[in-house]
Design a protein around this motif. Structure first.
Motif, PDB file in Angstrom:
ATOM      1  N   ASP A 225       0.825  -1.204   0.000  1.00 34.37           N
ATOM      2  CA  ASP A 225       0.000   0.000   0.000  1.00 34.37           C
ATOM      3  C   ASP A 225       0.867   1.265   0.000  1.00 34.37           C
ATOM      4  OD1 ASP A 225      -2.387   1.589   0.355  1.00 34.37           O
ATOM      5  OD2 ASP A 225      -1.750   1.831   2.440  1.00 34.37           O
ATOM      6  N   PRO A 226       0.734   2.114  -1.017  1.00 34.80           N
ATOM      7  CA  PRO A 226       1.576   3.315  -1.093  1.00 34.80           C
ATOM      8  C   PRO A 226       1.345   4.312   0.036  1.00 34.80           C
ATOM      9  CG  PRO A 226       0.015   3.254  -2.921  1.00 34.80           C
ATOM     10  CD  PRO A 226      -0.125   1.972  -2.181  1.00 34.80           C
TER      11      PRO A 226
ATOM     12  N   MET B 180      -5.759   3.338  17.098  1.00 33.22           N
ATOM     13  CA  MET B 180      -4.834   4.393  16.669  1.00 33.22           C
ATOM     14  C   MET B 180      -3.605   4.447  17.567  1.00 33.22           C
ATOM     15  SD  MET B 180      -5.545   5.647  13.799  1.00 33.22           S
ATOM     16  CE  MET B 180      -4.266   6.898  13.779  1.00 33.22           C
ATOM     17  N   LEU B 181      -3.752   4.147  18.839  1.00 31.55           N
ATOM     18  CA  LEU B 181      -2.581   4.100  19.716  1.00 31.55           C
ATOM     19  C   LEU B 181      -1.617   3.015  19.244  1.00 31.55           C
ATOM     20  CD1 LEU B 181      -4.328   4.563  23.169  1.00 31.55           C
ATOM     21  CD2 LEU B 181      -2.921   6.242  21.948  1.00 31.55           C
ATOM     22  N   LYS B 182      -2.150   1.888  18.799  1.00 31.02           N
ATOM     23  CA  LYS B 182      -1.304   0.811  18.265  1.00 31.02           C
ATOM     24  C   LYS B 182      -0.668   1.227  16.946  1.00 31.02           C
ATOM     25  CE  LYS B 182      -3.819  -2.879  20.533  1.00 31.02           C
ATOM     26  NZ  LYS B 182      -4.713  -4.026  20.389  1.00 31.02           N
ATOM     27  N   VAL B 183      -1.420   1.960  16.130  1.00 36.04           N
ATOM     28  CA  VAL B 183      -0.887   2.439  14.853  1.00 36.04           C
ATOM     29  C   VAL B 183       0.323   3.332  15.093  1.00 36.04           C
ATOM     30  CG1 VAL B 183      -1.367   3.971  12.888  1.00 36.04           C
ATOM     31  CG2 VAL B 183      -3.016   2.198  13.526  1.00 36.04           C
ATOM     32  N   TYR B 184       0.224   4.268  16.030  1.00 32.22           N
ATOM     33  CA  TYR B 184       1.360   5.162  16.316  1.00 32.22           C
ATOM     34  C   TYR B 184       2.570   4.374  16.809  1.00 32.22           C
ATOM     35  CZ  TYR B 184      -1.731   9.139  15.672  1.00 32.22           C
ATOM     36  OH  TYR B 184      -2.595  10.056  15.138  1.00 32.22           O
ATOM     37  N   ARG B 185       2.328   3.410  17.656  1.00 32.48           N
ATOM     38  CA  ARG B 185       3.437   2.576  18.136  1.00 32.48           C
ATOM     39  C   ARG B 185       4.079   1.829  16.971  1.00 32.48           C
ATOM     40  NH1 ARG B 185       6.028   1.044  22.420  1.00 32.48           N
ATOM     41  NH2 ARG B 185       6.693  -1.105  22.712  1.00 32.48           N
TER      42      ARG B 185
ATOM     43  N   HIS C 210       4.518  -6.572   5.942  1.00 34.61           N
ATOM     44  CA  HIS C 210       3.660  -7.458   6.713  1.00 34.61           C
ATOM     45  C   HIS C 210       2.362  -6.820   7.172  1.00 34.61           C
ATOM     46  CE1 HIS C 210       6.598 -10.640   6.825  1.00 34.61           C
ATOM     47  NE2 HIS C 210       7.517  -9.767   7.181  1.00 34.61           N
ATOM     48  N   TYR C 211       2.231  -5.531   7.038  1.00 37.29           N
ATOM     49  CA  TYR C 211       1.081  -4.867   7.635  1.00 37.29           C
ATOM     50  C   TYR C 211       0.771  -3.583   6.877  1.00 37.29           C
ATOM     51  CZ  TYR C 211      -1.811  -3.113  11.493  1.00 37.29           C
ATOM     52  OH  TYR C 211      -2.840  -2.659  12.262  1.00 37.29           O
ATOM     53  N   ALA C 212      -0.466  -3.420   6.453  1.00 35.74           N
ATOM     54  CA  ALA C 212      -0.897  -2.194   5.786  1.00 35.74           C
ATOM     55  C   ALA C 212      -1.966  -1.523   6.642  1.00 35.74           C
ATOM     56  CB  ALA C 212      -1.454  -2.503   4.404  1.00 35.74           C
ATOM     57  N   LEU C 213      -1.884  -0.221   6.728  1.00 34.12           N
ATOM     58  CA  LEU C 213      -2.857   0.550   7.502  1.00 34.12           C
ATOM     59  C   LEU C 213      -4.070   0.891   6.643  1.00 34.12           C
ATOM     60  CD1 LEU C 213      -0.316   3.031   9.123  1.00 34.12           C
ATOM     61  CD2 LEU C 213      -1.287   0.983  10.161  1.00 34.12           C
TER      62      LEU C 213
ATOM     63  N   LEU D 178       5.003   5.352   6.833  1.00 37.20           N
ATOM     64  CA  LEU D 178       6.203   4.776   7.454  1.00 37.20           C
ATOM     65  C   LEU D 178       7.457   5.582   7.107  1.00 37.20           C
ATOM     66  CD1 LEU D 178       5.452   0.989   6.895  1.00 37.20           C
ATOM     67  CD2 LEU D 178       5.243   2.300   9.014  1.00 37.20           C
ATOM     68  N   TYR D 179       7.532   6.081   5.883  1.00 33.58           N
ATOM     69  CA  TYR D 179       8.676   6.899   5.473  1.00 33.58           C
ATOM     70  C   TYR D 179       8.725   8.190   6.296  1.00 33.58           C
ATOM     71  CZ  TYR D 179      11.689   9.877   2.710  1.00 33.58           C
ATOM     72  OH  TYR D 179      12.687  10.730   2.321  1.00 33.58           O
ATOM     73  N   LEU D 180       7.592   8.841   6.435  1.00 33.01           N
ATOM     74  CA  LEU D 180       7.541  10.096   7.188  1.00 33.01           C
ATOM     75  C   LEU D 180       7.866   9.866   8.661  1.00 33.01           C
ATOM     76  CD1 LEU D 180       7.058  13.078   6.741  1.00 33.01           C
ATOM     77  CD2 LEU D 180       4.618  12.670   6.947  1.00 33.01           C
ATOM     78  N   ALA D 181       7.332   8.789   9.238  1.00 36.35           N
ATOM     79  CA  ALA D 181       7.654   8.457  10.630  1.00 36.35           C
ATOM     80  C   ALA D 181       9.138   8.143  10.783  1.00 36.35           C
ATOM     81  CB  ALA D 181       6.811   7.272  11.097  1.00 36.35           C
ATOM     82  N   GLY D 182       9.690   7.416   9.819  1.00 37.91           N
ATOM     83  CA  GLY D 182      11.122   7.101   9.855  1.00 37.91           C
ATOM     84  C   GLY D 182      11.984   8.348   9.751  1.00 37.91           C
ATOM     85  N   LEU D 183      11.585   9.281   8.919  1.00 38.82           N
ATOM     86  CA  LEU D 183      12.304  10.547   8.776  1.00 38.82           C
ATOM     87  C   LEU D 183      12.329  11.308  10.096  1.00 38.82           C
ATOM     88  CD1 LEU D 183      13.618  12.749   6.960  1.00 38.82           C
ATOM     89  CD2 LEU D 183      11.308  13.556   6.491  1.00 38.82           C
TER      90      LEU D 183
END
Length: 121
Positions: free
Chosen positions: A2-3, A63-68, A80-83, A9-14
């Motif tokens: 999923d793009p 959403m708390l799990k998503v942020y983690r 392995h996981y798409a939001l 994930l890219y933005l969080a990694g940045l």
């Protein structure tokens, strides 16, 4: 893959690499790991019931799990996981705001995300 999830994930990694990742291991005020009910980029991450001041920061458990997840997943596990679309759009909006507030960098490519938000993908 999923793009939109990849963009999240890219933005969080940045943000993580630049040192602006929020605390997702416990309350950012007291460190408590139980009774986490909120998330605030401005306050620095997770908030427990005692330290939740703004009801807008209250989040559902998903959403708390998503942020983690987005701040802790390794690149090897991206596939392995798409939001969900709405989760990605919420995260991207908040992450972009944090990036702009913390660094002064505004990503004009995120204008495309705003168009996606209102499309019927």
């Amino acid at each position: 893959f999923d793009p939109l999830t990849l963009a999240t994930l890219y933005l969080a990694g940045l943000l993580r690499v630049e040192g602006f990742a929020p605390n997702t291991s416990g309350c950012c005020v007291c460190g408590e790991k139980k009774d986490i009910i909120g998330f605030s980029m401005t306050n620095g991450g997770y908030l427990c019931r005692q330290h939740l001041e703004n009801q807008f920061d209250r989040q559902d458990p998903r959403m708390l799990k998503v942020y983690r997840y987005i701040f802790n997943v390794t690149p090897e596990k991206f596939v392995h996981y798409a939001l969900e679309k709405h989760e990605n759009l919420e995260c991207i909006r908040k992450l972009a705001d944090l990036l702009e507030e913390s660094t002064g960098i505004k990503l004009f490519s995120l204008l495309l995300v705003n168009k996606i938000r209102y499309s019927k993908l």
